[in-house]
Motif scaffolding. Structure first.
Motif, PDB file in Angstrom:
ATOM      1  N   PHE A 189       0.839  -1.197   0.000  1.00  0.00           N
ATOM      2  CA  PHE A 189       0.000   0.000   0.000  1.00  0.00           C
ATOM      3  C   PHE A 189       0.875   1.248   0.000  1.00  0.00           C
ATOM      4  O   PHE A 189       0.617   2.225  -0.716  1.00  0.00           O
ATOM      5  CB  PHE A 189      -0.930  -0.009   1.217  1.00  0.00           C
ATOM      6  CG  PHE A 189      -2.246   0.679   0.991  1.00  0.00           C
ATOM      7  CD1 PHE A 189      -3.402  -0.046   0.746  1.00  0.00           C
ATOM      8  CD2 PHE A 189      -2.337   2.061   1.003  1.00  0.00           C
ATOM      9  CE1 PHE A 189      -4.621   0.593   0.523  1.00  0.00           C
ATOM     10  CE2 PHE A 189      -3.540   2.714   0.787  1.00  0.00           C
ATOM     11  CZ  PHE A 189      -4.687   1.974   0.549  1.00  0.00           C
ATOM     12  N   PHE A 190       1.940   1.226   0.783  1.00  0.00           N
ATOM     13  CA  PHE A 190       2.831   2.384   0.870  1.00  0.00           C
ATOM     14  C   PHE A 190       3.650   2.557  -0.401  1.00  0.00           C
ATOM     15  O   PHE A 190       4.022   3.682  -0.753  1.00  0.00           O
ATOM     16  CB  PHE A 190       3.727   2.254   2.101  1.00  0.00           C
ATOM     17  CG  PHE A 190       2.966   2.401   3.388  1.00  0.00           C
ATOM     18  CD1 PHE A 190       2.848   3.625   3.999  1.00  0.00           C
ATOM     19  CD2 PHE A 190       2.339   1.306   3.966  1.00  0.00           C
ATOM     20  CE1 PHE A 190       2.122   3.769   5.181  1.00  0.00           C
ATOM     21  CE2 PHE A 190       1.618   1.434   5.143  1.00  0.00           C
ATOM     22  CZ  PHE A 190       1.499   2.670   5.753  1.00  0.00           C
ATOM     23  N   ALA A 191       3.951   1.453  -1.083  1.00  0.00           N
ATOM     24  CA  ALA A 191       4.602   1.571  -2.391  1.00  0.00           C
ATOM     25  C   ALA A 191       3.715   2.346  -3.347  1.00  0.00           C
ATOM     26  O   ALA A 191       4.184   3.136  -4.178  1.00  0.00           O
ATOM     27  CB  ALA A 191       4.926   0.186  -2.947  1.00  0.00           C
ATOM     28  N   GLY A 192       2.397   2.145  -3.221  1.00  0.00           N
ATOM     29  CA  GLY A 192       1.454   2.879  -4.063  1.00  0.00           C
ATOM     30  C   GLY A 192       1.343   4.337  -3.689  1.00  0.00           C
ATOM     31  O   GLY A 192       1.355   5.223  -4.554  1.00  0.00           O
ATOM     32  N   THR A 193       1.243   4.628  -2.377  1.00  0.00           N
ATOM     33  CA  THR A 193       1.105   6.034  -1.979  1.00  0.00           C
ATOM     34  C   THR A 193       2.395   6.817  -2.209  1.00  0.00           C
ATOM     35  O   THR A 193       2.359   8.050  -2.316  1.00  0.00           O
ATOM     36  CB  THR A 193       0.652   6.170  -0.515  1.00  0.00           C
ATOM     37  OG1 THR A 193       1.569   5.500   0.351  1.00  0.00           O
ATOM     38  CG2 THR A 193      -0.751   5.597  -0.336  1.00  0.00           C
ATOM     39  N   ALA A 194       3.533   6.118  -2.325  1.00  0.00           N
ATOM     40  CA  ALA A 194       4.793   6.802  -2.638  1.00  0.00           C
ATOM     41  C   ALA A 194       4.744   7.489  -3.994  1.00  0.00           C
ATOM     42  O   ALA A 194       5.510   8.431  -4.255  1.00  0.00           O
ATOM     43  CB  ALA A 194       5.957   5.818  -2.598  1.00  0.00           C
TER      44      ALA A 194
END
Length: 352
Positions: A189-194
């Motif tokens: 998920f954090f890879a996406g929000t990055a």
């Protein structure tokens, strides 16, 4: 592989969320492309940045490349994250985490959410043909719940506070009922929000603002931005990190309270950031320290006033967004932001 920042243990890719020591997991290596900044195909959405993403394939509803709009009344620029397909920045993370779920062969995913993350995960799961089960507070806004249900996802209402909802979902995950597509725990998920950082820098011709301001609950956008800006710096595409500034809701503001002392009261209007025990609190604090940032708690009256002012200026967003706008004044009063500094603020959602 996924690794625990706290104890260093490594886990296979299908271990989606937490180390045996209790700490969140992250990818072992952040992909960093070779060469200098380049042109990106905006029609590809966040997947234009596939060189930075650890996913093998894309799931998309057209997320990404949200506008940057000048906001002179606030001496800032707004990034309109509420214009994503399901109405919030959570689409960035949902696209990535559902792509990861499909890659590891998950046929059912679980998520707990007060609204936006649940809607995003349910919508992208429907797009990918994966069953979804979303755990929500029993008192969640009825319209948010109906939107999730309309995706075909199963909705489980849980009595109690926000932590009770998470605990119920985790019990189901531990019982083997599905793969945990958590916006708070899952590193995908954090890879996406990055991607918000890659996109923002690209829109500004590979420069970054002096500061980037977001609402702050679990830190899903805040930490994503931090990781994205770090990756850009590691690639040599930007020279410095912007200061990261977070706006929390009074009464659910552990990061701000730790820095400035606890404020009395409660800000129930900012329902999207009612997080008293963030899953990655240590990482949020580290990101603030590393960037020279800060976090403040915003009360309900300031949130309401900022929300009305946004609406009167044509920005029709949910009240949680207004905490970041209200926090601007506090940051400037305290000297965290100078009068002439370049500030970008994320308007994160519209699903009131």
């Amino acid at each position: 592989m996924r690794t625990c920042e706290s104890c260093g243990r490594e886990y296979p890719r299908d271990r989606p969320w937490r180390c045996d020591c209790g700490h969140a997991l992250d990818y072992v290596d952040q992909p960093v492309p070779d060469g200098g900044p380049r042109e990106f195909d905006r029609d590809a959405g966040i997947w234009a940045f596939e060189a930075f993403l650890p996913m093998d394939e894309a799931v998309t509803l057209g997320e990404g490349w949200t506008p940057l709009v000048d906001a002179p009344a606030w001496d800032a620029t707004f990034k309109l994250e509420f214009l994503h397909p399901t109405g919030s920045f959570k689409d960035r993370g949902a696209a990535a985490v559902v792509a990861e779920a499909r890659a590891v062969g998950a046929d059912r995913i679980l998520e707990d959410s007060s609204g936006n993350a649940g809607l995003a995960v349910a919508s992208y799961a429907a797009r990918a043909g994966i069953d979804a089960e979303i755990y929500v507070p029993a008192d969640a806004k009825a319209e948010k719940r109906r939107r999730i249900e309309r995706t075909g996802a199963d909705v489980v209402a849980v009595e109690g506070d926000r932590q009770a909802v998470t605990d119920a979902c985790l019990d189901a995950v531990e019982a083997g009922e599905g793969w945990y597509a958590s916006h708070a725990w899952n590193p995908a998920f954090f890879a996406g929000t990055a991607t918000v950082a890659y996109e923002l820098a690209a829109q500004r011709d590979w420069s970054v603002p002096d500061a980037f301001v977001t609402p702050l609950g679990h830190g899903t956008l805040f930490l994503g931005a931090y990781r994205g800006f770090r990756a850009l710096k590691a690639a040599g595409w930007i020279a410095e990190l912007p200061r990261l500034l977070g706006a929390q809701a009074v009464g659910a503001s552990p990061i701000a309270d730790g820095r400035h002392g606890q404020r009395a009261g409660e800000n129930a209007l900012a329902d999207g950031i009612q997080i008293r025990d963030p899953a990655r609190a240590d990482q949020i604090r580290a990101a603030i320290d590393d960037t020279g940032g800060d976090a403040v708690a915003v009360d309900e009256a300031a949130t309401r006033q900022a929300h009305r002012r946004l609406s009167a200026s044509g920005f029709h967003v949910e009240p949680t967004c207004a905490t970041a706008v209200a926090a601007l004044e506090t940051f400037r009063e305290r000297g965290v932001l100078g009068p002439d500094e370049d500030v970008v603020l994320a308007l994160t959602g519209r699903n009131a």
